[in-house]
Design a protein around this motif. Sequence first.
Motif, PDB file in Angstrom:
ATOM      1  N   THR A 150       8.875  64.324  25.595  1.00  0.00           N
ATOM      2  CA  THR A 150       8.185  65.533  25.150  1.00  0.00           C
ATOM      3  C   THR A 150       8.880  66.714  25.790  1.00  0.00           C
ATOM      4  N   ARG A 151       9.212  67.697  24.976  1.00  0.00           N
ATOM      5  CA  ARG A 151       9.857  68.900  25.485  1.00  0.00           C
ATOM      6  C   ARG A 151       9.019  70.115  25.090  1.00  0.00           C
ATOM      7  N   PHE A 152       8.796  71.010  26.078  1.00  0.00           N
ATOM      8  CA  PHE A 152       8.009  72.214  25.853  1.00  0.00           C
ATOM      9  C   PHE A 152       8.939  73.420  25.757  1.00  0.00           C
ATOM     10  N   ALA A 153       8.872  74.122  24.630  1.00  0.00           N
ATOM     11  CA  ALA A 153       9.683  75.320  24.426  1.00  0.00           C
ATOM     12  C   ALA A 153       8.893  76.558  24.852  1.00  0.00           C
ATOM     13  N   PRO A 154       9.582  77.687  25.082  1.00  0.00           N
ATOM     14  CA  PRO A 154       8.878  78.906  25.507  1.00  0.00           C
ATOM     15  C   PRO A 154       8.051  79.518  24.375  1.00  0.00           C
ATOM     16  N   ALA A 155       7.092  80.341  24.765  1.00  0.00           N
ATOM     17  CA  ALA A 155       6.270  81.067  23.795  1.00  0.00           C
ATOM     18  C   ALA A 155       7.082  82.179  23.150  1.00  0.00           C
ATOM     19  N   ASP A 156       6.509  82.770  22.099  1.00  0.00           N
ATOM     20  CA  ASP A 156       7.219  83.822  21.366  1.00  0.00           C
ATOM     21  C   ASP A 156       6.818  85.220  21.848  1.00  0.00           C
ATOM     22  N   TYR A 157       6.786  85.415  23.171  1.00  0.00           N
ATOM     23  CA  TYR A 157       6.499  86.715  23.757  1.00  0.00           C
ATOM     24  C   TYR A 157       7.775  87.294  24.375  1.00  0.00           C
ATOM     25  N   ASN A 158       7.817  88.608  24.500  1.00  0.00           N
ATOM     26  CA  ASN A 158       8.976  89.256  25.122  1.00  0.00           C
ATOM     27  C   ASN A 158       9.248  88.698  26.514  1.00  0.00           C
ATOM     28  N   GLN A 159       8.162  88.433  27.264  1.00  0.00           N
ATOM     29  CA  GLN A 159       8.315  88.005  28.657  1.00  0.00           C
ATOM     30  C   GLN A 159       8.820  86.569  28.781  1.00  0.00           C
ATOM     31  N   THR A 160       8.750  85.776  27.698  1.00  0.00           N
ATOM     32  CA  THR A 160       9.069  84.354  27.823  1.00  0.00           C
ATOM     33  C   THR A 160      10.365  83.953  27.129  1.00  0.00           C
ATOM     34  N   VAL A 161      11.056  84.896  26.530  1.00  0.00           N
ATOM     35  CA  VAL A 161      12.303  84.577  25.829  1.00  0.00           C
ATOM     36  C   VAL A 161      13.296  83.912  26.778  1.00  0.00           C
ATOM     37  N   ASN A 162      13.816  82.764  26.367  1.00  0.00           N
ATOM     38  CA  ASN A 162      14.836  82.018  27.121  1.00  0.00           C
ATOM     39  C   ASN A 162      14.373  81.588  28.509  1.00  0.00           C
ATOM     40  N   THR A 163      13.073  81.442  28.697  1.00  0.00           N
ATOM     41  CA  THR A 163      12.544  80.919  29.957  1.00  0.00           C
ATOM     42  C   THR A 163      12.093  79.475  29.741  1.00  0.00           C
ATOM     43  N   PRO A 164      12.015  78.656  30.796  1.00  0.00           N
ATOM     44  CA  PRO A 164      11.567  77.271  30.638  1.00  0.00           C
ATOM     45  C   PRO A 164      10.144  77.217  30.086  1.00  0.00           C
ATOM     46  N   GLY A 165       9.945  76.393  29.065  1.00  0.00           N
ATOM     47  CA  GLY A 165       8.654  76.322  28.407  1.00  0.00           C
ATOM     48  C   GLY A 165       7.574  75.689  29.274  1.00  0.00           C
ATOM     49  N   LEU A 166       6.335  76.120  29.059  1.00  0.00           N
ATOM     50  CA  LEU A 166       5.158  75.571  29.719  1.00  0.00           C
ATOM     51  C   LEU A 166       4.297  74.852  28.687  1.00  0.00           C
ATOM     52  N   PRO A 167       3.415  73.942  29.129  1.00  0.00           N
ATOM     53  CA  PRO A 167       2.550  73.252  28.162  1.00  0.00           C
ATOM     54  C   PRO A 167       1.674  74.202  27.350  1.00  0.00           C
ATOM     55  N   PHE A 168       1.147  75.261  27.987  1.00  0.00           N
ATOM     56  CA  PHE A 168       0.270  76.205  27.304  1.00  0.00           C
ATOM     57  C   PHE A 168       0.634  77.627  27.684  1.00  0.00           C
ATOM     58  N   TYR A 169       0.333  78.561  26.753  1.00  0.00           N
ATOM     59  CA  TYR A 169       0.393  79.988  27.030  1.00  0.00           C
ATOM     60  C   TYR A 169      -0.869  80.623  26.464  1.00  0.00           C
ATOM     61  N   SER A 170      -1.341  81.680  27.137  1.00  0.00           N
ATOM     62  CA  SER A 170      -2.514  82.392  26.641  1.00  0.00           C
ATOM     63  C   SER A 170      -2.399  83.858  26.992  1.00  0.00           C
ATOM     64  N   GLN A 171      -2.870  84.706  26.068  1.00  0.00           N
ATOM     65  CA  GLN A 171      -2.825  86.139  26.309  1.00  0.00           C
ATOM     66  C   GLN A 171      -3.958  86.802  25.533  1.00  0.00           C
ATOM     67  N   ALA A 172      -4.563  87.829  26.137  1.00  0.00           N
ATOM     68  CA  ALA A 172      -5.620  88.588  25.486  1.00  0.00           C
ATOM     69  C   ALA A 172      -5.172  90.032  25.314  1.00  0.00           C
ATOM     70  N   PHE A 173      -5.512  90.612  24.161  1.00  0.00           N
ATOM     71  CA  PHE A 173      -5.131  91.981  23.847  1.00  0.00           C
ATOM     72  C   PHE A 173      -6.403  92.795  23.597  1.00  0.00           C
ATOM     73  N   GLU A 174      -6.468  93.971  24.182  1.00  0.00           N
ATOM     74  CA  GLU A 174      -7.663  94.807  24.040  1.00  0.00           C
ATOM     75  C   GLU A 174      -7.810  95.313  22.615  1.00  0.00           C
ATOM     76  N   LYS A 175      -9.015  95.209  22.073  1.00  0.00           N
ATOM     77  CA  LYS A 175      -9.292  95.709  20.730  1.00  0.00           C
ATOM     78  C   LYS A 175      -9.339  97.233  20.722  1.00  0.00           C
ATOM     79  N   PRO A 176      -9.167  97.843  19.561  1.00  0.00           N
ATOM     80  CA  PRO A 176      -9.293  99.303  19.471  1.00  0.00           C
ATOM     81  C   PRO A 176     -10.662  99.775  19.952  1.00  0.00           C
ATOM     82  N   ASN A 177     -10.702 100.900  20.568  1.00  0.00           N
ATOM     83  CA  ASN A 177     -11.940 101.527  21.037  1.00  0.00           C
ATOM     84  C   ASN A 177     -12.645 100.712  22.117  1.00  0.00           C
ATOM     85  N   ASN A 178     -11.899  99.849  22.830  1.00  0.00           N
ATOM     86  CA  ASN A 178     -12.459  99.085  23.953  1.00  0.00           C
ATOM     87  C   ASN A 178     -13.674  98.248  23.554  1.00  0.00           C
TER      88      ASN A 178
END
Length: 336
Positions: free
Chosen positions: A281-309
């Motif tokens: 089993t091989r884990f590839a990096p996520a498709d985020y700017n911060q993870t390009v060409n970095t060793p992949g992890l089993p999981f990635y998660s990120q939250a983005f603030e909605k408009p108007n908080n």
Amino acid sequence: MPSPNVHIEDAFSLESLTAAVNAVPYRPGQVSATGIFEEDSVTTTMISIERRNGKLGLIEPSARGGPGETTGDEDRTKVPVNVPHYQRDDSILADEVQNVREFGEESSLETVIGRVNRKAQRHAQDLTMTLEHQRVGALKGIVTSKSGAVQVNLYNAFGIAVPDAVSLELDVEATLVTSLWQDVVYSIEDSLDEPYSGIHVFTGRDFHKAMWLHKSVRDTFMYNDGASVLRQDVPDKFTFGGATWERYKTGAKASTDLGAPYIAANEARVAVLGVADLYITRFAPADYNQTVNTPGLPFYSQAFEKPNNKGYDLEVQSNPISICTRPEVLRKLTLT
């Protein structure tokens, strides 16, 4: 201790949430639990498997001081395999946690951080089951998605024929199951052509029951120290013919969601143990700017603030590929 303030702290950064979901203990299925798949990270979204088809051979004696025997170079084949991307999107509205009591608490109100982390962890558990489904596909030689779309056909990728399914003729009382099973073992050894430490067979429920109840199988327990086992119900796991036979439990919900069990009720899949890099089993990096060409992890998660908080949008993703690098050793057993 006061709860973190999500408006001034970095609780929902890529690093923070990714660390949180990877800290959740795996809830692996039975194939994953055996540990036969060797896990590693890759920095790209494609892997290449190199196969060397060199064969062992004896060398003919030659005259001392004269030329020796010559041989051709090993044939090498490089097979590219794309790594699939699995992502679950979710949304958390601020009003979802307004005036909501924390689960299991009498007085504490739920927090935004708690709701986001809980949802992220639940999606990570679904991704874990997706990885298990992928690994079962690797034992079948064809990795598919939930919808049945083919992610990688190992037989086509490596240019080899699909090994014939084998019936152990469990519907015939006079069958010597040991003899038929030994033929399967010999065929695997011929295809593998290197040392191994054991064999593990994952069985569907009907196959497992028929195997355990067959006369010749039970006779092997009757005349040795395992006779007491026969007084029990059908065991989920037993040893016969030098192999471990384990009933694979997909579960009713997973079977319904996929339209079929991970392993069909009337079949079994054979896994060879103790061979380096046979199942990977091989884990590839996520498709985020911060993870390009970095060793992949089993999981990635990120939250983005909605408009108007007014809440957060949540992403949880995994980018694994699981394959058998020698699909010619794969075997499918069936009921007649």
